[in-house]
Write a protein that holds these residues in place. Structure first.
Motif, PDB file in Angstrom:
ATOM      1  N   GLU A 163       0.881  -1.169   0.000  1.00  0.00           N
ATOM      2  CA  GLU A 163       0.000   0.000   0.000  1.00  0.00           C
ATOM      3  C   GLU A 163       0.915   1.214   0.000  1.00  0.00           C
ATOM      4  N   PRO A 164       0.444   2.352  -0.480  1.00  0.00           N
ATOM      5  CA  PRO A 164       1.313   3.537  -0.448  1.00  0.00           C
ATOM      6  C   PRO A 164       1.760   3.806   0.994  1.00  0.00           C
ATOM      7  N   GLY A 165       2.978   4.277   1.169  1.00  0.00           N
ATOM      8  CA  GLY A 165       3.502   4.560   2.509  1.00  0.00           C
ATOM      9  C   GLY A 165       2.635   5.559   3.259  1.00  0.00           C
ATOM     10  N   VAL A 166       2.463   5.307   4.556  1.00  0.00           N
ATOM     11  CA  VAL A 166       1.715   6.209   5.437  1.00  0.00           C
ATOM     12  C   VAL A 166       2.735   6.823   6.390  1.00  0.00           C
ATOM     13  N   ALA A 167       2.678   8.137   6.564  1.00  0.00           N
ATOM     14  CA  ALA A 167       3.675   8.811   7.398  1.00  0.00           C
ATOM     15  C   ALA A 167       3.708   8.205   8.802  1.00  0.00           C
ATOM     16  N   MET A 168       4.894   7.895   9.273  1.00  0.00           N
ATOM     17  CA  MET A 168       5.134   7.398  10.640  1.00  0.00           C
ATOM     18  C   MET A 168       4.428   6.081  10.953  1.00  0.00           C
ATOM     19  N   ALA A 169       4.183   5.290   9.904  1.00  0.00           N
ATOM     20  CA  ALA A 169       3.604   3.952  10.102  1.00  0.00           C
ATOM     21  C   ALA A 169       4.433   2.952   9.311  1.00  0.00           C
TER      22      ALA A 169
END
Ligand code: MTE
Ligand code: CO
Length: 434
Positions: free
Chosen positions: A360-366
């Motif tokens: 999945e597209p990267g999620v900030a700070m996850a």
């Protein structure tokens, strides 16, 4: 490198040269994955009883709905558990265990196997006994009960928590043989809670207030100073994780989430937030959680967790059992500075790289899950992954990191991990010079 040299390189010294491996003739290259190549063909004359015979589970009742009012993993998965390293565990109440990231997929860490780190043990604090005080440089000092917290507008956010000491035992060389131990001081949960900003605004921060000092209700208190700017930005007082109440060991009934910053600042059993004009310089931010350099000086206020990634399978705890052919190479990437934008995978110790597929597209700070769908020719590999984040930062090699930071630090080791995958499919923690 002949067989004998290779064995002694592995058992004697974990540091080995990349060239030696290539001379050994590991032929490498990504091949197209043949559709269905892994599926078992039903050969004539060899009936599979699992297909042809009626099985017990199809001829009797299963468990009723009351058998597991609160579910646990099925017994076949009983080894997907937190583990510790005995020589690191001088005392279990002041210690750490590790998330079995080798055996997980996706990005959410199941709460029951998410690592724990306690300085003075996990305490049992009932909601009724919970109080959160905001004092110091505020207009109105306040004390909140748990019920009070439940009445403030809430946010949901999926975040990784990485202990600053994650990979800390690997500074001097490859040491622990399993990704659970080398990178497993991390978990990733969806938190529900109240922005700390909301509570601070309720109390009214005075203009002189520049920092907050946060502490827990346990004996260690684990006090840390956080710049007011961060406290007012994205810090959360979480009351739920993965939809349910926090587990006791993760800070029930309320903990702090400090997105992207080192796990030590994520105070559990949060009991007090004091607004101050300067940092407190507590034990946890002076003698601990500072990074000692080669010349003996220490880096301080190293709050952000830099971009990092690791291949979780194959890895020492997840050897390849199926032989050559289609192989799912997978791992995790994360950055405390924002979203992961790309992960590269190398099968030749960093000589060449292929871009992995982000689930999945990267999620900030996850955490971000990546895959490389690969056709393994059965020859040895030096598997590595390399993370890029949205700031343009690229995960360094361990040699690059050591050139700047030396080997004295325990904290903030985000260097590239290497697994030596042998033709047998077994994998080992090694290093290549780079
Ligand atoms: N908060 C309190 N009150 N006491 C602690 O011992 N340990 C810290 C932090 N918050 C700690 C604490 C450290 S070093 C880390 S890495 C994280 O909590 C670990 O959180 P976890 O146990 O949920 O994994
Ligand atoms: Co920690």
């Amino acid at each position: 490198m002949d067989e004998k040299e290779r064995d002694s390189a592995v058992s004697g010294s974990p540091v080995m040269g990349r060239r030696g491996f290539l001379r050994a003739g590991a032929s490498v290259g990504a091949l197209a994955v043949g559709a269905g190549a892994g599926a078992r063909a039903m050969a004539e004359g060899t009936p599979d009883p699992l297909i042809t015979e009626q099985q017990p589970w199809a001829s009797q009742w299963g468990d009723g709905v009351d058998a597991t009012p609160y579910g646990l993993p099925i017994r076949f998965e009983g080894d997907v558990i937190r583990r510790n390293v005995p020589w690191l565990t001088a005392d279990v109440v002041s210690s750490i265990n590790f998330t079995p990231i080798h055996a997980l997929d996706g990005t959410i860490t199941p709460t029951g196997c998410a690592f724990e780190r306690h300085h003075s043990g996990a305490i049992e604090l009932a909601k009724e006994d919970y109080r959160l005080m905001i004092n110091g440089l505020v207009e109105t000092p306040l004390v909140f009960t748990y019920e009070d917290l439940e009445r403030f507008p809430r946010v949901n956010r999926t975040l990784f928590l990485e202990c600053a000491a994650n990979s800390g035992m690997e500074w001097a060389g490859a040491q622990l043989n399993g990704v659970q131990f080398t990178q497993g001081m991390i978990h990733n949960m969806q938190y529900s809670g109240v922005p700390l900003r909301t509570l601070l605004e309720e109390a009214g921060v005075k203009p002189e207030g520049k920092w907050v000092y946060v502490e827990g209700a346990d004996a260690s208190s684990n006090g840390r100073s956080i710049p007011l700017e961060k406290a007012m930005d994205d810090v959360i007082v979480a009351i739920k994780a993965n939809g349910e109440a926090l587990r006791k060991e993760h800070g029930y009934p309320a903990r702090l989430c400090v997105p992207g910053w080192e796990g030590n600042m994520w105070v559990k059993w949060l009991r007090r937030v004091e607004v101050t004009d300067e940092p407190v310089q507590s034990r946890e931010e002076t003698s601990k959680y500072t990074d000692t350099l080669a010349d003996g000086t220490s880096r301080k206020w190293t709050w952000v967790m830099d971009a990092k990634s690791v291949i979780t399978s194959p890895s020492p705890q997840m050897p390849i059992r199926h032989g050559k052919g289609p192989l799912v190479i997978t791992g995790l990437a994360w950055s405390g500075r924002g979203a992961i934008t790309q992960v590269d995978v190398s099968i030749d110790g960093g000589k060449s790289w292929q871009v992995a597929r982000l689930a999945e597209p990267g999620v900030a700070m996850a955490l971000t899950r990546f895959y490389l769908d690969f056709d393994w020719d059965g020859s040895e590999m030096l598997l590595q992954s390399r993370a890029h984040d949205e700031t343009g930062y690229v995960q360094p090699t361990k040699d690059q990191l050591r050139a700047i930071r030396g080997e004295n630090s325990v904290y903030h080791n985000n260097g590239i991990q290497t697994w030596w995958v042998k033709p047998t499919g077994e994998a080992e923690n090694v290093e290549v010079s780079s």
